[in-house]
Design a protein around this motif. Structure first.
Motif, PDB file in Angstrom:
ATOM      1  N   ILE A   1      13.066   8.853  -8.806  1.00  0.00           N
ATOM      2  CA  ILE A   1      12.730  10.237  -9.139  1.00  0.00           C
ATOM      3  C   ILE A   1      11.379  10.608  -8.539  1.00  0.00           C
ATOM      4  O   ILE A   1      11.194  11.704  -8.007  1.00  0.00           O
ATOM      5  N   ALA A   2      10.414   9.676  -8.593  1.00  0.00           N
ATOM      6  CA  ALA A   2       9.100   9.937  -8.014  1.00  0.00           C
ATOM      7  C   ALA A   2       9.204  10.170  -6.513  1.00  0.00           C
ATOM      8  O   ALA A   2       8.519  11.039  -5.949  1.00  0.00           O
ATOM      9  N   LYS A   3      10.077   9.419  -5.853  1.00  0.00           N
ATOM     10  CA  LYS A   3      10.228   9.558  -4.397  1.00  0.00           C
ATOM     11  C   LYS A   3      10.850  10.904  -4.032  1.00  0.00           C
ATOM     12  O   LYS A   3      10.449  11.553  -3.057  1.00  0.00           O
ATOM     13  N   HIS A   4      11.823  11.346  -4.810  1.00  0.00           N
ATOM     14  CA  HIS A   4      12.455  12.646  -4.543  1.00  0.00           C
ATOM     15  C   HIS A   4      11.472  13.788  -4.789  1.00  0.00           C
ATOM     16  O   HIS A   4      11.419  14.750  -4.019  1.00  0.00           O
ATOM     17  N   VAL A   5      10.706  13.693  -5.875  1.00  0.00           N
ATOM     18  CA  VAL A   5       9.726  14.739  -6.185  1.00  0.00           C
ATOM     19  C   VAL A   5       8.694  14.835  -5.068  1.00  0.00           C
ATOM     20  O   VAL A   5       8.316  15.927  -4.627  1.00  0.00           O
ATOM     21  N   GLU A   6       8.231  13.678  -4.563  1.00  0.00           N
ATOM     22  CA  GLU A   6       7.253  13.676  -3.481  1.00  0.00           C
ATOM     23  C   GLU A   6       7.791  14.390  -2.246  1.00  0.00           C
ATOM     24  O   GLU A   6       7.103  15.214  -1.633  1.00  0.00           O
TER      25      GLU A   6
ATOM     26  N   GLY B   1       0.773  -1.231   0.000  1.00  0.00           N
ATOM     27  CA  GLY B   1       0.000   0.000   0.000  1.00  0.00           C
ATOM     28  C   GLY B   1       0.804   1.280   0.000  1.00  0.00           C
ATOM     29  O   GLY B   1       0.343   2.313  -0.485  1.00  0.00           O
ATOM     30  N   ASP B   2       2.000   1.256   0.572  1.00  0.00           N
ATOM     31  CA  ASP B   2       2.783   2.477   0.642  1.00  0.00           C
ATOM     32  C   ASP B   2       3.565   2.748  -0.635  1.00  0.00           C
ATOM     33  O   ASP B   2       4.296   3.738  -0.723  1.00  0.00           O
ATOM     34  N   LEU B   3       3.422   1.917  -1.653  1.00  0.00           N
ATOM     35  CA  LEU B   3       4.152   2.123  -2.905  1.00  0.00           C
ATOM     36  C   LEU B   3       3.253   2.552  -4.053  1.00  0.00           C
ATOM     37  O   LEU B   3       3.756   3.033  -5.070  1.00  0.00           O
ATOM     38  N   ASP B   4       1.942   2.411  -3.905  1.00  0.00           N
ATOM     39  CA  ASP B   4       1.070   2.663  -5.043  1.00  0.00           C
ATOM     40  C   ASP B   4       1.130   4.103  -5.527  1.00  0.00           C
ATOM     41  O   ASP B   4       0.908   4.382  -6.706  1.00  0.00           O
ATOM     42  N   ARG B   5       1.454   5.054  -4.640  1.00  0.00           N
ATOM     43  CA  ARG B   5       1.502   6.450  -5.053  1.00  0.00           C
ATOM     44  C   ARG B   5       2.663   6.752  -5.991  1.00  0.00           C
ATOM     45  O   ARG B   5       2.695   7.800  -6.634  1.00  0.00           O
ATOM     46  N   TYR B   6       3.636   5.854  -6.063  1.00  0.00           N
ATOM     47  CA  TYR B   6       4.797   6.088  -6.922  1.00  0.00           C
ATOM     48  C   TYR B   6       4.617   5.516  -8.332  1.00  0.00           C
ATOM     49  O   TYR B   6       5.468   5.726  -9.191  1.00  0.00           O
ATOM     50  N   LEU B   7       3.545   4.753  -8.539  1.00  0.00           N
ATOM     51  CA  LEU B   7       3.363   4.102  -9.832  1.00  0.00           C
ATOM     52  C   LEU B   7       2.318   4.821 -10.668  1.00  0.00           C
ATOM     53  O   LEU B   7       1.288   5.277 -10.157  1.00  0.00           O
ATOM     54  N   VAL B   8       2.592   4.922 -11.958  1.00  0.00           N
ATOM     55  CA  VAL B   8       1.638   5.455 -12.925  1.00  0.00           C
ATOM     56  C   VAL B   8       1.656   4.544 -14.150  1.00  0.00           C
ATOM     57  O   VAL B   8       2.653   3.873 -14.426  1.00  0.00           O
ATOM     58  N   ASP B   9       0.541   4.510 -14.857  1.00  0.00           N
ATOM     59  CA  ASP B   9       0.500   3.732 -16.088  1.00  0.00           C
ATOM     60  C   ASP B   9       1.601   4.205 -17.030  1.00  0.00           C
ATOM     61  O   ASP B   9       1.797   5.404 -17.231  1.00  0.00           O
ATOM     62  N   LYS B  10       2.332   3.265 -17.569  1.00  0.00           N
ATOM     63  CA  LYS B  10       3.456   3.488 -18.493  1.00  0.00           C
ATOM     64  C   LYS B  10       4.676   4.081 -17.806  1.00  0.00           C
ATOM     65  O   LYS B  10       5.620   4.516 -18.467  1.00  0.00           O
ATOM     66  N   GLY B  11       4.670   4.081 -16.462  1.00  0.00           N
ATOM     67  CA  GLY B  11       5.850   4.497 -15.722  1.00  0.00           C
ATOM     68  C   GLY B  11       6.798   3.325 -15.515  1.00  0.00           C
ATOM     69  O   GLY B  11       6.587   2.226 -16.037  1.00  0.00           O
ATOM     70  N   SER B  12       7.851   3.528 -14.735  1.00  0.00           N
ATOM     71  CA  SER B  12       8.873   2.512 -14.524  1.00  0.00           C
ATOM     72  C   SER B  12       8.738   1.841 -13.165  1.00  0.00           C
ATOM     73  O   SER B  12       8.369   2.480 -12.181  1.00  0.00           O
ATOM     74  N   ILE B  13       9.049   0.560 -13.123  1.00  0.00           N
ATOM     75  CA  ILE B  13       9.087  -0.218 -11.883  1.00  0.00           C
ATOM     76  C   ILE B  13      10.186  -1.264 -12.044  1.00  0.00           C
ATOM     77  O   ILE B  13      10.421  -1.757 -13.145  1.00  0.00           O
ATOM     78  N   THR B  14      10.877  -1.568 -10.957  1.00  0.00           N
ATOM     79  CA  THR B  14      11.883  -2.624 -10.984  1.00  0.00           C
ATOM     80  C   THR B  14      11.338  -3.839 -10.253  1.00  0.00           C
ATOM     81  O   THR B  14      10.935  -3.745  -9.091  1.00  0.00           O
ATOM     82  N   VAL B  15      11.297  -4.971 -10.945  1.00  0.00           N
ATOM     83  CA  VAL B  15      10.799  -6.220 -10.366  1.00  0.00           C
ATOM     84  C   VAL B  15      11.934  -7.240 -10.380  1.00  0.00           C
ATOM     85  O   VAL B  15      12.410  -7.618 -11.450  1.00  0.00           O
TER      86      VAL B  15
END
Length: 214
Positions: A185-190, A126-140
């Protein structure tokens, strides 16, 4: 820093349990080229430090924090793992900026095979969903992927034949755990904008807002 482009599939050769830590030995070839003691190698998306080197293997020490926060706590001899050396300034950034700092562990919820690719759904803490957007990047598990769709408590990715063949994601089954790292980058912007947002407390990677609702 890494790019999320897996260089090699390694094999866990030994897991030495030390109580509150383990010593992990990985058999490999490509990632040993030019690698020295103290260098960093990503194992399933987790940045580890080389503490011993052999002709075809290397060893790292995993402390309790790593065991608590990543899927590496469950590795066993014979398991295959995604490996990537830290990127150098003369290399192409083929994926995206990856730190090798695991933000959470997800679970493979479903796999939908197609003729040329697989669509995989993975649960999202739940604490990661704010960093994801459609067509954005994620490392799995250390693999740089593009998010297809962000859902209420999960997300989907499409795995092309190259990814299926060259990474462990080709063999992950429903119920398997995978390491997740959101876009830094999303985390720094937040955090930068958090000080200016009304009724919102700035957050860091490790301290999400306790009263935030998504």
């Amino acid at each position: 820093m890494f790019t999320g482009i897996v260089e090699e599939l390694g094999t866990i050769a030994e897991v030495l349990d030390q109580g509150d830590a383990i010593r992990l030995t990985v058999q490999a070839e490509t990632v040993l080229e030019g690698t020295g003691l103290g260098d960093s190698i990503s194992v399933n998306g987790c940045c580890l430090t080389v503490s011993e080197l052999g002709e075809d293997r290397w060893t790292a020490d995993l402390m309790q924090e790593t065991l608590d926060k990543t899927s590496l706590r469950g590795v066993a001899p014979g398991n295959r793992v995604n490996l990537e050396r830290a990127v150098t300034v003369d290399k192409r950034l083929g994926g995206h900026i990856v730190q090798g700092h695991v933000d959470g562990v997800g679970e493979v919820l479903s796999r939908t095979p197609s003729e040329h690719w697989d669509v995989v759904e993975i649960s999202l803490p739940g604490d990661l969903d704010r960093y994801l957007v459609d067509k954005g990047s994620i490392t799995v598990d250390g693999v740089s992927l593009t998010v297809v769709e962000v859902r209420e408590d999960s997300f989907t990715v499409s795995l092309i034949p190259e990814t299926l063949a060259r990474t462990t994601l080709g063999s992950r089954r429903v119920g398997d755990l995978v390491n997740l790292e959101a876009d830094v980058i999303a985390k720094h912007v937040e955090k930068l904008l958090g000080a200016y947002a009304p009724n919102r407390t700035p957050t860091s990677t490790h301290t999400p807002d306790s009263d935030e609702e998504e």
